[in-house]
Design a protein around this motif. Sequence first.
Motif, PDB file in Angstrom:
ATOM      1  N   UNK A 108       4.285   7.966   5.448  1.00 37.80           N
ATOM      2  CA  UNK A 108       5.583   7.998   6.160  1.00 37.80           C
ATOM      3  C   UNK A 108       5.545   7.031   7.337  1.00 37.80           C
ATOM      4  N   UNK A 109       4.405   7.093   8.080  1.00 37.30           N
ATOM      5  CA  UNK A 109       4.252   6.232   9.277  1.00 37.30           C
ATOM      6  C   UNK A 109       4.295   4.767   8.873  1.00 37.30           C
ATOM      7  N   UNK A 110       3.636   4.450   7.770  1.00 39.66           N
ATOM      8  CA  UNK A 110       3.609   3.057   7.286  1.00 39.66           C
ATOM      9  C   UNK A 110       5.022   2.598   6.931  1.00 39.66           C
ATOM     10  N   UNK A 111       5.759   3.475   6.265  1.00 35.87           N
ATOM     11  CA  UNK A 111       7.152   3.147   5.871  1.00 35.87           C
ATOM     12  C   UNK A 111       8.003   2.885   7.107  1.00 35.87           C
ATOM     13  N   UNK A 112       7.850   3.767   8.097  1.00 36.70           N
ATOM     14  CA  UNK A 112       8.626   3.617   9.346  1.00 36.70           C
ATOM     15  C   UNK A 112       8.264   2.316  10.049  1.00 36.70           C
ATOM     16  N   UNK A 113       6.940   2.062  10.123  1.00 35.69           N
ATOM     17  CA  UNK A 113       6.464   0.844  10.805  1.00 35.69           C
ATOM     18  C   UNK A 113       7.022  -0.407  10.136  1.00 35.69           C
ATOM     19  N   UNK A 135      -0.889   5.783  -2.263  1.00 38.59           N
ATOM     20  CA  UNK A 135      -2.285   6.254  -2.263  1.00 38.59           C
ATOM     21  C   UNK A 135      -2.689   6.873  -0.928  1.00 38.59           C
ATOM     22  N   UNK A 136      -1.835   6.730   0.016  1.00 37.35           N
ATOM     23  CA  UNK A 136      -2.175   7.286   1.335  1.00 37.35           C
ATOM     24  C   UNK A 136      -1.676   8.721   1.461  1.00 37.35           C
ATOM     25  N   UNK A 137      -2.253   9.485   2.410  1.00 41.63           N
ATOM     26  CA  UNK A 137      -1.706  10.840   2.654  1.00 41.63           C
ATOM     27  C   UNK A 137      -0.239  10.728   3.087  1.00 41.63           C
ATOM     28  N   UNK A 138       0.531  11.752   2.808  1.00 40.60           N
ATOM     29  CA  UNK A 138       1.977  11.741   3.059  1.00 40.60           C
ATOM     30  C   UNK A 138       2.337  11.320   4.488  1.00 40.60           C
ATOM     31  N   UNK A 142       0.853  -1.208   0.000  1.00 39.35           N
ATOM     32  CA  UNK A 142       0.000   0.000   0.000  1.00 39.35           C
ATOM     33  C   UNK A 142       0.881   1.248   0.000  1.00 39.35           C
ATOM     34  N   UNK A 143       1.961   1.185   0.763  1.00 34.91           N
ATOM     35  CA  UNK A 143       2.924   2.303   0.808  1.00 34.91           C
ATOM     36  C   UNK A 143       3.516   2.546  -0.574  1.00 34.91           C
TER      37      UNK A 143
END
Lengths: 73, 264
Positions: free
Chosen positions: B79-84, B72-75, B67-68
């Motif tokens: 970012x949070x998804x990438x970090x997680x 398609x997600x807000x910035x 998904x990251x």
Amino acid sequence: MSDETHKNLDKLLNDELIDKDVKKVHQDISAKVEKQKRKLSQEINKRKSSNNDEFNELPKGLIIQLGNFEVQT
Amino acid sequence: MDTIQTKITIRKYFLIIAVAIGVVAAMSQLFFDVNSEAVIEVRKEQRSARKDRDAKRVMGMNILNDIHAMNVLPDSLNKKVAELFSEHQIAEKKSEILYSELVNLKNAQKIRNFPNYNSFADAIGNPILILITGILFILLYILRNSIDWKKISKAFIHLGLMYLFVASVYLIWAFSNSLEIHRAYYIVGLIFASIFAAFGLNKLTRYLFNVDFLEKEKYKKIIRLLFRQLLFTIPKKGYVKEDKMIEFTDSNNEVINKVAKEID
């Protein structure tokens, strides 16, 4: 042999300080010695009694000197 | 006679039952499985469910990563998804490395088939005590004819207390609510058991291996020889004249009484 000696002899046997046959022999000898003592004692008493009788038969008023001792009948 | 017979019978049965209980209790672990069938079954299911959960978790993280990538997600959320995802990867790697280290460390600390020294000492401690006790009993049996049992029994009270102490610590631990009892109880138990063991073994070894014990036997033999000469040989062989026999015997009786008084 007195009761105390009998008891002590048994004690020595129990403590393995004398053998059984040694105890038996000593008891037998003691019994013989007791018999001898009684016989001697009787003889002594008999002689004593006989001496007293003889002394009593002596005339009265006699002074007998025996060494340093003086006896009057 | 009946009362005596009854007492003998009661003692016999008591002894048999006591020994049987002791032996069965020592070996009773063999009669029980470590885990019941139900526990094994549920554990199997739990492991399977856990494996499934972990697989789903990884799948979840991968989907999040996809998904990251789709952007398609807000910035801020992206970012949070990438970090997680990154943190999850790091944590997973760390967990794998640590698990491997743990396995190696556990293997290194193994003593034979036991996980560590604590388990090994726990398993071997009581059997060593039983072994020593067995050797002791055999030793006492070998020396049974020369032992003064009344004297040696003075050691038994201390050794008995030592056994009671050790057994009490284990039984309290077994029936207590927590798996471990406070170290202080172990130390106190150890101190008391050691004190009793020291007293008991001191008395036991002093009696069994003391030079005095062996010397005593030697002196007893010497005294027996002397008495034999005095009371047996001399009179029997007629070394004393008949007229001196009474005095000789009385003198011997005095010696007998004096010796008996000395050994009191």
